[in-house]
Structure formats: C-alpha cells, structure tokens
Design an enzyme around this catalytic site. Structure first.
Site, short mmCIF file in Angstrom:
data_model
loop_
_atom_site.label_atom_id
_atom_site.label_comp_id
_atom_site.label_asym_id
_atom_site.label_seq_id
_atom_site.Cartn_x
_atom_site.Cartn_y
_atom_site.Cartn_z
N HIS A 1 0.82 -1.22 0.00
CA HIS A 1 0.00 0.00 0.00
C HIS A 1 0.85 1.27 0.00
CE1 HIS A 1 -3.77 1.93 -0.01
NE2 HIS A 1 -4.42 1.06 0.74
N ARG A 2 2.14 1.16 0.26
CA ARG A 2 3.00 2.34 0.16
C ARG A 2 3.19 2.75 -1.29
NH1 ARG A 2 8.23 0.12 3.15
NH2 ARG A 2 7.81 -1.43 1.52
#
Length: 435
Positions: free
Chosen positions: A408-409
């Site tokens: 998700h980064r």
C-alpha cells in the site's frame, strides 16, 4: 608484485560467503577471466573469475569455510615470488593455504576420535571409506553439518582434499548405513518405585523432547526467515482476489504444445498476462525506495522457484517483449539453473513484481508475501472444474483463483484493482497475448 584477491560481494546485502570449491591450485597460471572458485551464498553458487593474471601463490580460504566479504581468499603474483603472508591467514591444509583470520573456532579442525592408549578396532572399509583414526582430521563446516544431518561417521570416510581433508563430494550418496554408524544404546538407570510429581513431569518432558528431530537452520532458510519477517512487519500488505475462467487458455495451451517444439505451461501464460498488464498499467510497475517510488520502464518479473531447502526468485528481463515460447524457454532455463544453484548475481536481483504458483500442488487459493522492494506478487492457484454463470445458464467451467498481494505504500486500491483486472482479462482472452 603479488595481488591479494578478496572475497567479492557476489550478491547485494550478503555479508559472508563460502568457497564451495577451488577451481585452481597453487602454482597454476591464471589470466583475466580464468575461473578461480565457486562461491556459495545463501541463494546460489556463483563462479568467480580472476581480474588479474599471474600464478596462484596462496589459497587463503579452505573449501566450505565461511569468509566475510572483503577478507583475503587468494594471492596471485609472479611465478616463484615469495609472499610474506601472516601466519593467521594460513589454511590448515597443505597445498591449499589456509583459513582466513576471521574464521571462528568452529571452523578449526577437530579430532574425530578421542586419544587413547587402546588400539582402535579393525573396521572393514567400503569404497570411499577409511579406517577410523585417532589423528586430527580436517573437515569443512559444511561437511560437518551435512554429516550430522545424515548420521554419518566421519572417522570412517577417506577425504579426497589436500592432507585428507573431507570435502562435500566425499559424502555425496553416503548415509548412516554406508559408514556403519550405529546408534548407541541408552544407559539403563534404576527406576525408583516412587517418584515425585516433579520427577514425573521432568521425565515426561524429556521423553517428548527425545521424540523431536532438530534440523539445523541453513543460511538460505535464515535469509528467507529474515526477509519475509521484515516484509510482513514493515510492508503494509493488502489483498485482492479474482477467479479467472481458463477454458480458452487450456485449449490454446494444448494447441501450442501440439504444434511447437517448446512446451508451454499454464504459468507461462500467467507470466505473459502479468507482463502485459504491467505494461498497460505503468503506475503498478514500481518499487519502494524509502524516499522515492521508482517507476520502471522495463518489465522485469521475478519467478518463485522451489529448490532443495528453500526457494529463489530469478528475474525474467523484458518479459513483455518476449514471445510466449521465448518466455517459456527463459523460465525453464532459469528454473533448471536455480535448482543446481548456478544462477549469476544479476539474475537474482531487480524486478518490480513476482509470480508464485502452487497450482501444481493442488492448492486452490493462497496469499503470497511480497519480496521487497517489489510492489506486489501474484499467487496462482490450481485450475479446477466449477459451476459458472454463462449468460442465463449455469454451466461447468474451469476456474483458477489468483490473489494479488500489494504494497500500500506504492499501490493504492484503485491501481491494484486496475492491474488485477488487466491480468484477468489477458488470462481469460489469451489469444490477444499471442498477437
């Protein structure tokens, strides 16, 4: 003037490696590009070539011994040149010069039989075996570990290395029955008629412990544990799941294999679909760089390959530009060399995405752990017959579940969903991947 060659950093991040085998000996002439040694890391065995020319004057590392990156391993110079090598660097073997100064006490030679005034019992030696000896024997740490795992009696094995050193090739194909190692009978102790509850608990624990086999942790297993623990604790994973109907893919695969010389697997089609999807959704072809997100112009995909004792992820370069059969041939070559640990450094590094397929084991669905700094990994399950809705009817179709693990980064939900949709579309309409 003599040149001291040091242990190279054959793989990024590796702090120690071992000389799997020397390919030269003292007195041999070498040129630039002459293979000097096979260097074993936790992932692969890499052939290391000389960067200088001359004569081998000293070998400073024993086969099988761990050597820190940057420590000296070999000296090359003019024939007849005298090298003033510190005594601490000399290896405990004639002809092969010696153990590096950084080696710990566990790498030192140890006696394989206790000294005694009694004469050893005669033993009939099988081919490749020798009579036990009370003399000090030289055994590499790797061989010592393998011997423990297989129950080998090293006192009955004749070493083929310098000064009788036992190296890995000497124990290949041997087991406990070959070396005649027998388990010792436990010492019978008198059992009191009455025992306390504490003594009973201790006996129960000892019995349970005796039924456990302890398998030494290999460098590869340590690396897998370290990297995947780091991934699960520092990378915010999220997961997207989709069922792909693969009836067309299965039929197309059958036709390709009937007409071509290169056999194509379902996984090759999946890799081709992933490569095309990453090219179509360039935001997903990225890796995490702490202060930056790197978006790659090339589509390089890592493929998880199970090998003895663990797994490796060789990288297919430019996968989106390859034909299906070219991709299949490249993956087969990488997998073969991965299992024999003959991959080069650059083949194990890089890439932005990975594919892991457990379908051949019958696994229907699973979630894979991201291999940093990759932004994602696709887990592929087995194709199976299942009821599917076709228009207004329920028919029998072939489904395959795929699970996208995303970082998700790097990837937001919408981008990851777009990537997965692009992968599914190509899997369900495989003909578009061939044109």
């Amino acid at each position: 003037m003599a040149t001291t060659i040091r242990m190279p950093e054959v793989l990024t991040g590796v702090t120690e490696a071992a000389i799997a085998s020397w390919l030269v000996d003292v007195g041999d002439s070498v040129e630039v590009g002459t293979p000097l040694a096979e260097i074993e890391t936790e992932k692969a065995v890499v052939e290391y070539a000389s960067e200088v020319e001359g004569t081998v004057l000293e070998l400073l590392a024993a086969e099988g011994a761990g050597v820190a990156i940057g420590d000296p391993i070999i000296v090359v110079g003019a024939r007849g040149e005298v090298v003033d090598t510190p005594e601490a660097l000399h290896a405990p073997q004639a002809g092969h010069s010696a153990t590096p100064a950084s080696a710990d006490r566990s790498n030192a030679p140890e006696p394989v039989a206790a000294e005694s005034s009694a004469q050893p019992e005669p033993v009939l030696a099988a081919p490749g075996l020798s009579k036990p000896s009370a003399e000090r024997r030289f055994v590499s740490p790797l061989v010592r570990r393998l011997a423990r795992e297989r129950g080998l009696d090293l006192s009955k094995i004749a070493g083929s290395g310098p000064n009788g050193r036992i190296v890995r090739r000497d124990i290949e194909g041997l087991d406990a029955s070959t070396t005649g190692l027998a388990e010792r009978e436990p010492l019978a102790l008198p059992v009191p008629e009455r025992t306390s509850s504490a003594a009973t608990s201790h006996a129960t624990a000892a019995g349970a412990e005796a039924s456990v086999d302890e398998v030494p942790v290999t460098p590869m297993r340590r690396a897998i544990a370290r990297r995947l623990t780091e991934s699960k604790t520092t990378v915010p994973h999220f997961y997207l799941v989709a069922d792909c109907r693969v009836d067309r893919l299965m039929e197309l695969r059958r036709e390709v294999n009937e007409s071509g010389s290169v056999r194509v697997s379902v996984n090759d089609f999946v890799l081709k679909a992933v490569a095309g999807a990453l090219a179509a959704v360039p935001e997903a072809n990225a890796t995490w760089g702490d202060t930056v997100i790197r978006r790659h112009h090339e589509v390089d995909i890592a493929v998880a390959v199970a090998i003895d004792g663990g797994l490796v992820t060789p990288v297919v370069r430019g996968a989106d530009r390859m034909s299906l059969t070219g991709l299949a041939a490249s993956v087969a070559d990488l997998a073969d060399r991965a299992r024999s640990r003959k991959l080069a450094q650059h083949e194990l590094e890089g890439g932005s995405f990975a594919v892991s397929n457990l379908g051949m084991y019958g696994t229907q669905e699973f979630s894979a752990i991201i291999n940093p700094p990759h932004a994602g990994i696709l887990a592929v399950g087995a194709a199976r017959k299942a009821p599917v809705v076709d228009g207004d009817q329920i028919v029998v179709g072939t489904l395959m579940t795929v699970t996208l693990s995303a970082d998700h980064r790097v990837l937001d939900g919408a981008v990851a969903a777009e990537l997965l949709a692009a992968i599914v579309e190509r899997i369900e309409k495989p003909l578009q991947m061939l044109v």
